[in-house]
Scaffold this active site. Structure first.
Site, PDB file in Angstrom:
ATOM      1  N   CYS A 128      58.411  11.367  57.834  1.00 36.40           N
ATOM      2  CA  CYS A 128      57.261  10.803  57.123  1.00 36.40           C
ATOM      3  C   CYS A 128      56.494   9.970  58.132  1.00 36.40           C
ATOM      4  O   CYS A 128      57.014   9.647  59.198  1.00 36.40           O
ATOM      5  CB  CYS A 128      57.723   9.928  55.958  1.00 36.40           C
ATOM      6  SG  CYS A 128      56.370   9.523  54.821  1.00 36.40           S
ATOM      7  N   LYS A 161      59.467  13.315  44.237  1.00 28.37           N
ATOM      8  CA  LYS A 161      59.471  11.906  44.617  1.00 28.37           C
ATOM      9  C   LYS A 161      58.398  11.191  43.822  1.00 28.37           C
ATOM     10  O   LYS A 161      57.210  11.501  43.927  1.00 28.37           O
ATOM     11  CB  LYS A 161      59.208  11.782  46.112  1.00 28.37           C
ATOM     12  CG  LYS A 161      59.124  10.347  46.590  1.00 28.37           C
ATOM     13  CD  LYS A 161      59.023  10.273  48.097  1.00 28.37           C
ATOM     14  CE  LYS A 161      58.875   8.844  48.553  1.00 28.37           C
ATOM     15  NZ  LYS A 161      58.737   8.753  50.009  1.00 28.37           N
ATOM     16  N   ARG A 197      60.457  -1.021  51.659  1.00 30.72           N
ATOM     17  CA  ARG A 197      59.227  -1.304  52.404  1.00 30.72           C
ATOM     18  C   ARG A 197      59.338  -2.634  53.142  1.00 30.72           C
ATOM     19  O   ARG A 197      58.710  -2.813  54.190  1.00 30.72           O
ATOM     20  CB  ARG A 197      58.027  -1.237  51.463  1.00 30.72           C
ATOM     21  CG  ARG A 197      57.824   0.195  50.984  1.00 30.72           C
ATOM     22  CD  ARG A 197      56.677   0.348  49.996  1.00 30.72           C
ATOM     23  NE  ARG A 197      56.678   1.695  49.427  1.00 30.72           N
ATOM     24  CZ  ARG A 197      55.917   2.074  48.411  1.00 30.72           C
ATOM     25  NH1 ARG A 197      55.081   1.210  47.862  1.00 30.72           N
ATOM     26  NH2 ARG A 197      55.989   3.309  47.952  1.00 30.72           N
ATOM     27  N   ARG A 209      50.296   4.751  46.567  1.00 29.06           N
ATOM     28  CA  ARG A 209      50.651   6.117  46.955  1.00 29.06           C
ATOM     29  C   ARG A 209      50.454   7.119  45.812  1.00 29.06           C
ATOM     30  O   ARG A 209      51.031   8.197  45.809  1.00 29.06           O
ATOM     31  CB  ARG A 209      52.117   6.160  47.408  1.00 29.06           C
ATOM     32  CG  ARG A 209      52.466   5.222  48.556  1.00 29.06           C
ATOM     33  CD  ARG A 209      53.662   5.757  49.315  1.00 29.06           C
ATOM     34  NE  ARG A 209      54.400   4.792  50.094  1.00 29.06           N
ATOM     35  CZ  ARG A 209      53.995   4.214  51.224  1.00 29.06           C
ATOM     36  NH1 ARG A 209      52.791   4.463  51.699  1.00 29.06           N
ATOM     37  NH2 ARG A 209      54.779   3.373  51.867  1.00 29.06           N
ATOM     38  N   LYS A 219      64.008  11.524  43.505  1.00 28.76           N
ATOM     39  CA  LYS A 219      63.989  10.135  43.963  1.00 28.76           C
ATOM     40  C   LYS A 219      63.018   9.336  43.122  1.00 28.76           C
ATOM     41  O   LYS A 219      61.894   9.809  42.925  1.00 28.76           O
ATOM     42  CB  LYS A 219      63.555  10.123  45.433  1.00 28.76           C
ATOM     43  CG  LYS A 219      63.384   8.771  46.047  1.00 28.76           C
ATOM     44  CD  LYS A 219      62.945   8.893  47.474  1.00 28.76           C
ATOM     45  CE  LYS A 219      62.595   7.516  47.959  1.00 28.76           C
ATOM     46  NZ  LYS A 219      61.709   7.520  49.067  1.00 28.76           N
TER      47      LYS A 219
HETATM   48  C1  PBG Z   1      59.192   7.172  53.327  1.00 28.90           C
HETATM   49  C2  PBG Z   1      60.312   6.796  52.433  1.00 28.90           C
HETATM   50  C3  PBG Z   1      60.373   5.775  51.467  1.00 28.90           C
HETATM   51  C4  PBG Z   1      61.671   5.775  50.970  1.00 28.90           C
HETATM   52  C5  PBG Z   1      62.352   6.805  51.610  1.00 28.90           C
HETATM   53  N1  PBG Z   1      61.476   7.436  52.490  1.00 28.90           N
HETATM   54  C6  PBG Z   1      59.379   4.758  51.060  1.00 28.90           C
HETATM   55  C7  PBG Z   1      58.189   5.092  50.281  1.00 28.90           C
HETATM   56  O1  PBG Z   1      57.914   6.225  49.936  1.00 28.90           O
HETATM   57  O2  PBG Z   1      57.464   4.118  50.062  1.00 28.90           O
HETATM   58  C8  PBG Z   1      62.206   4.818  49.947  1.00 28.90           C
HETATM   59  C9  PBG Z   1      63.672   4.657  49.918  1.00 28.90           C
HETATM   60  C10 PBG Z   1      64.171   3.474  49.176  1.00 28.90           C
HETATM   61  O3  PBG Z   1      63.449   2.779  48.439  1.00 28.90           O
HETATM   62  O4  PBG Z   1      65.367   3.220  49.312  1.00 28.90           O
HETATM   63  N2  PBG Z   1      58.098   7.733  52.698  1.00 28.90           N
END
Ligand code: PBG
Length: 328
Positions: A120, A195, A205, A217, A248
């Protein structure tokens, strides 16, 4: 009143029979431990909102992986905290980025460990969005090009599996093609297929310093209200070549996990995210809940709903408890 022939309590009389009829068991084989890798040496910096989780430098990550492996954990997923962030997230896809460096070091020192990498851009961009910003929104195709480069650079460094978490359209197909062309057709893709745009990512974050500087987002992550759309996302990723489909967060979306389980024959993964972990740790600290029992019940429930694989910050704690139980 006629006596009931059916008495479910007969199956609950004691440990022996309960052990015999138990339907779901969580083992360390099911768990993936997330690690946050940062620059420097000898760094182990606590993440305030995630007790027990640290940002660690590459040398510490190597030790940590050796320890996890000795405890029976078979897979880690790496997240990078770069030295510098910029609008295009360059450290995400350069061969000497933090994750690429960590993969090489862990690969050289710890044998027999699956090293999964999160693909990412949000950890690497200065604006905190998961892709290239054009006119204030994330441009899909410009982002996909960079994600392919990131995935290939991870594979070159020695990653065992690639996990794209960005939610751009078409990225699984593009990454599959990119990996295949670069000679990595054997490297599996675990797609963050479903997601959601979730408030449960807050502590992550903090850890990755990746909160979007403006906006949110919602234009790429899914609306928590939607369930049918989860099937569209999962089907697309399956058709584009994803080997494992992920949902997720986990606990608030057990219905989605169960739905994917019923409709796909691939392994299903669930990400038990940072906010889910932080809430239990906070409740435990306040003395309001029994943290260990809540952890066990949470992991069990995620698996019972249909997940084969759970990404969880509890992986090490769980493995340690299992080890103690075996030895004790
Ligand atoms: C990257 C990513 C995120 C998480 C995993 N990969 C953050 C997001 O999308 O803001 C979150 C994982 C967690 O909260 O444990 N995009």
């Amino acid at each position: 009143m006629t006596p009931s022939l059916r008495k479910p309590r007969r199956m609950r009389q004691g440990n022996l029979i309960r052990d015999m009829v138990r339907e779901t068991i969580v083992t360390t084989d099911d768990l993936i431990m997330p690690l946050f890798v940062c620059p420097g040496t000898g760094v182990r910096q606590a993440v305030g909102s995630m007790p027990g989780v640290d940002r660690i430098s590459v040398d510490v990550a190597v030790q940590e992986c050796a320890e996890l492996r000795a405890l029976g954990i078979k897979a880690v997923i790496l997240f990078g905290i770069p030295a510098e962030k910029d609008p295009l997230g360059k450290e995400g896809y350069c061969d000497h980025g933090i994750v690429q460096t960590a993969v090489r070091a862990i690969r050289a020192a710890v044998s027999d460990l699956m090293i999964i990498t999160d693909v990412c851009l949000c950890e690497y961009t200065d604006h905190g969005h998961c892709g290239v910003l054009i006119d204030g929104d994330v441009d899909n195709d410009a982002t996909v090009d960079l994600l392919v480069r990131e995935a290939v650079s991870h594979a070159k460094a020695g990653a065992s599996m690639i996990a794209p978490s960005d939610m751009m359209d078409g990225r699984i197909g593009a990454i599959r093609q990119g990996l295949d062309q670069a000679g990595f057709s054997h490297i599996p893709i675990m797609s963050y297929a479903v997601k959601y745009c979730s408030a449960f990512y807050g502590p992550f974050r903090d850890a990755a310093d990746s909160a979007p500087q403006s906006g949110d987002r919602k234009s790429y992550q899914m609306d928590p209200a939607n369930s049918r759309e989860a099937m569209i996302e999962a089907s697309l990723d399956y058709e584009e070549g994803a080997d494992i489909l992920m949902v997720k967060p986990a606990l608030p979306y057990l219905d989605i996990i169960a739905k994917l389980r019923a409709n796909f024959s691939t392994p299903i993964a669930a990400y038990h995210v940072s906010g889910e972990y932080a809430m239990v740790k906070a409740g435990e600290k306040l003395g309001w809940i029994d943290g260990t029992r809540v952890m066990m019940e949470s992991l069990l429930s995620i698996k019972r709903a249909g997940a084969d694989i759970i990404i969880t910050y509890y992986a090490k704690e769980f493995a340690r408890l299992q080890r103690e139980a075996q030895e004790g």
